[in-house]
Design a protein around this motif. Structure first.
Motif: not given
Length: 225
Positions: A158-165, A148-151, A185-189
């Motif tokens: 790769g849908e969202w960018a990650c800016f936190e080191d 349930d973690s969209q992040v 991997p197949v990701f399923e929110p």
């Protein structure tokens, strides 16, 4: 193991054509190949797996016989919880998979102290899930990851960018391990209400209750019939 079939249709004094199937279970592909060969309308056939490797019918049959007793068709549920006051993190992982003709479930949780945010706890839970897959012997196949973690799921896909080191370090660590294992991997929110097993395990970890179990779902089903 999922595959795509490519086969050439042909018969005397009739047009030739090449067909490509949808993704299907490898054993189903063998059944279809046998049926098409009996009909006398298949001139050539090859099968490609998810890693791009191409197999003949004979090679595929030999491969399936070899991997029959290895874990297959894994689906992973993961969840991470973080307590800001105590700075404790609870990780929950549930893995469903098939081995031979048996269906299995693995449940495990972990309590960590060195994390700083809930998102980091979610990443740590995902990484713990991948480590559990490695221990089970899951490799060179697709695996469905549900959480349930969209992040986490959107950054890993790769849908969202990650800016936190810190999160990027977890992301890189996960991608290296997946590549090492040959896991696609197949990701399923999913919603939180659909992730109750992993969520409960994470909460139990935060409450000091350690869980580690492997359960034969098929045998239990037979016993209750």
């Amino acid at each position: 193991m999922k595959v795509i079939m490519h086969w050439k249709y042909g018969a005397a004094r009739k047009p030739n054509a090449v067909f490509t199937s949808d993704w299907m279970d490898a054993q189903d592909a063998l059944t279809i190949i046998d049926d098409l060969e009996k009909a006398g309308r298949m001139k050539e056939v090859e099968v490609s797996d998810e890693l791009g490797t191409t197999w003949s019918k004979k090679e595929l049959r030999k491969l399936l016989a070899k991997v029959e007793e290895e874990p297959q068709d894994a689906t992973v549920f993961f969840d991470g919880g973080y307590q800001k006051n105590s700075k404790l993190s609870g990780l929950g992982v549930v893995i469903y998979y098939r081995q031979g003709k048996e269906q299995w479930r693995v449940r495990i949780n972990r309590l960590l102290q060195e994390l700083d945010t809930n998102n980091e706890a979610e990443y740590a839970a995902f990484y713990e899930a991948v480590k559990q897959l490695e221990e089970l012997g899951v490799h060179h196949q697709s695996v469905v990851f549900k959480g349930d973690s969209q992040v986490v799921l959107n950054q890993l896909s790769g849908e969202w960018a990650c800016f936190e080191d810190v999160l990027n370090q977890w992301l890189d660590r996960i991608e290296r391990k997946l590549k090492q294992l040959g896991i696609i991997p197949v990701f399923e929110p999913i919603g939180r209400k659909d992730n109750t097993e992993a969520d409960k395990l994470a909460t139990q970890a935060l409450n000091g209750e350690e869980i580690s179990s492997k359960f034969n779902l098929t045998a239990n089903s037979r016993e209750t019939e």
